[in-house]
Design an enzyme around this catalytic site. Structure first.
Site, PDB file in Angstrom:
ATOM      1  N   HIS A   1      12.491  23.708   7.838  1.00 39.74           N
ATOM      2  CA  HIS A   1      13.256  23.547   6.587  1.00 39.74           C
ATOM      3  C   HIS A   1      14.708  23.977   6.792  1.00 39.74           C
ATOM      4  CE1 HIS A   1       9.676  22.417   4.556  1.00 39.74           C
ATOM      5  NE2 HIS A   1       9.124  23.614   4.533  1.00 39.74           N
TER       6      HIS A   1
ATOM      7  N   ARG B   1      12.806   7.176   3.459  1.00 39.91           N
ATOM      8  CA  ARG B   1      11.866   8.263   3.718  1.00 39.91           C
ATOM      9  C   ARG B   1      11.787   8.451   5.222  1.00 39.91           C
ATOM     10  NH1 ARG B   1       6.487  10.056   0.721  1.00 39.91           N
ATOM     11  NH2 ARG B   1       6.038  11.885   2.008  1.00 39.91           N
TER      12      ARG B   1
ATOM     13  N   ASP C   1      11.364  14.091   4.761  1.00 40.78           N
ATOM     14  CA  ASP C   1      10.028  14.456   5.211  1.00 40.78           C
ATOM     15  C   ASP C   1      10.008  14.760   6.711  1.00 40.78           C
ATOM     16  OD1 ASP C   1       7.328  14.901   5.038  1.00 40.78           O
ATOM     17  OD2 ASP C   1       6.761  12.803   4.815  1.00 40.78           O
TER      18      ASP C   1
ATOM     19  N   LEU D   1      31.894  11.886  -4.153  1.00 37.46           N
ATOM     20  CA  LEU D   1      30.460  11.674  -3.963  1.00 37.46           C
ATOM     21  C   LEU D   1      29.705  12.483  -5.019  1.00 37.46           C
ATOM     22  CD1 LEU D   1      27.965  10.850  -2.143  1.00 37.46           C
ATOM     23  CD2 LEU D   1      28.309  12.993  -0.929  1.00 37.46           C
TER      24      LEU D   1
HETATM   25  C1  FPP Z   1       9.213  17.845   3.554  1.00 35.27           C
HETATM   26  O1  FPP Z   1       8.846  18.163   4.878  1.00 35.27           O
HETATM   27  C2  FPP Z   1      10.322  18.662   3.110  1.00 35.27           C
HETATM   28  C3  FPP Z   1      10.308  19.474   2.010  1.00 35.27           C
HETATM   29  C4  FPP Z   1       9.155  19.621   1.115  1.00 35.27           C
HETATM   30  C5  FPP Z   1      11.476  20.288   1.643  1.00 35.27           C
HETATM   31  C6  FPP Z   1      12.818  19.640   1.774  1.00 35.27           C
HETATM   32  C7  FPP Z   1      13.818  20.704   1.797  1.00 35.27           C
HETATM   33  C8  FPP Z   1      14.881  20.782   2.657  1.00 35.27           C
HETATM   34  C9  FPP Z   1      15.274  19.709   3.577  1.00 35.27           C
HETATM   35  C10 FPP Z   1      15.692  22.004   2.736  1.00 35.27           C
HETATM   36  C11 FPP Z   1      16.129  22.683   1.489  1.00 35.27           C
HETATM   37  C12 FPP Z   1      16.998  21.912   0.596  1.00 35.27           C
HETATM   38  C13 FPP Z   1      18.123  22.366  -0.021  1.00 35.27           C
HETATM   39  C14 FPP Z   1      18.637  21.615  -1.188  1.00 35.27           C
HETATM   40  C15 FPP Z   1      18.860  23.545   0.407  1.00 35.27           C
HETATM   41  P1  FPP Z   1       7.389  18.731   5.132  1.00 35.27           P
HETATM   42  O2  FPP Z   1       7.441  20.204   5.070  1.00 35.27           O
HETATM   43  O3  FPP Z   1       6.433  18.089   4.194  1.00 35.27           O
HETATM   44  O4  FPP Z   1       7.126  18.250   6.604  1.00 35.27           O
HETATM   45  P2  FPP Z   1       5.739  17.843   7.230  1.00 35.27           P
HETATM   46  O5  FPP Z   1       5.271  16.615   6.496  1.00 35.27           O
HETATM   47  O6  FPP Z   1       6.081  17.559   8.658  1.00 35.27           O
HETATM   48  O7  FPP Z   1       4.812  19.009   7.079  1.00 35.27           O
END
Ligand code: FPP
Length: 244
Positions: free
Chosen positions: A39, A190, A22, A133
């Protein structure tokens, strides 16, 4: 149980760690960048944690990459995340296989684009022999959906007379979940300071420890991971029992 026998030998290092990655959006916003830039940096952080796992003794790493609720994000962000998955799966399959990483996916694949589903199947096949892993990527995953699908499958078995409902126990149920065969979940991390489970591994987290790391996911480096693992090592896990 004889006096002094410990049913749960204490492991300082979790075998199975799950991560709610997150804070990508906030990381980007702090820099005046589009959310997708966060991301992208999140993928870098993911790479670092995957590499660190075998060094730290973690055997299974489950990553929440996309939840069933994430479809509600703006279409360009959803599209951008799907593009990131594509690129990651295309570019990293060979290296993951070479490093002995086995990749598995959980979540409902039906809603994903056919080319992404094909890439996922390809990565699973190419990495199937990895023994250093196991990385489990949760894409279009929801804990409630996982539990519902298991309940439905077991009920269908019972309805056609192939299963006695009275014999459905925790082991049977677990075997019907998408995480079947994975080790017991020990630790959920988290990032970004948020303290929620957000429909992640609801059944599986029953006895897991939780560590809420303050770092935004793109900043979650090897040291931050080591701190989260150390916090786990310092916990006393009782699994409902009393420890003298
Ligand atoms: C949450 O942060 C993150 C996500 C919803 C996406 C997680 C994806 C990645 C780390 C990258 C892609 C993964 C792969 C497998 C290639 P948020 O956007 O909710 O952050 P915020 O709460 O600060 O808005």
């Amino acid at each position: 149980m004889p006096d002094g026998a410990d049913p749960t030998p204490r492991r300082m290092v979790p075998r199975h760690v799950a991560v709610i990655m997150d804070g990508n959006g906030r990381w980007a916003a702090k820099r005046g960048l589009p959310r997708l830039a966060g991301h992208r940096r999140g993928v870098e952080a993911l790479r670092g944690v995957v590499e660190a796992c075998p060094d730290f003794g973690v055997e299974t790493l489950t990553l929440y990459a996309f939840s069933t609720e994430n479809w509600r994000r703006p279409p360009d962000e959803v599209h951008g995340l799907m593009q990131l998955f594509r690129r990651y799966l295309r570019r990293e399959a060979a290296e993951l296989a070479e490093k002995g990483v086995r990749v598995r996916f959980i979540g409902d694949r039906a809603a994903l684009a056919p080319d992404i589903r094909a890439l996922m199947a390809g990565v699973e096949e190419r990495t199937a022999l990895g023994e250093r892993l196991t990385v489990v990527m949760a894409i279009n995953y929801g804990g409630r959906a996982d539990i519902l699908a298991a309940a439905r499958a077991l009920a269908a078995d019972a309805a056609r007379g192939a299963r006695d409902p009275a014999e459905v126990d925790e082991a049977t149920f677990e075997a019907a979940l998408q995480t079947a065969g994975l080790p017991e979940l020990d630790l959920v991390i988290r990032t970004s300071g948020e303290q929620r489970i957000s429909n992640f591994l609801l059944w599986q987290a029953a006895y897991a420890e939780f560590v809420f790391a303050p770092e935004l996911w793109p900043d979650f480096d090897r040291d931050a991971f080591a701190r989260a693992l150390a916090a786990f090592g310092a916990r006393e896990r009782r699994f409902g029992a009393v420890r003298a």
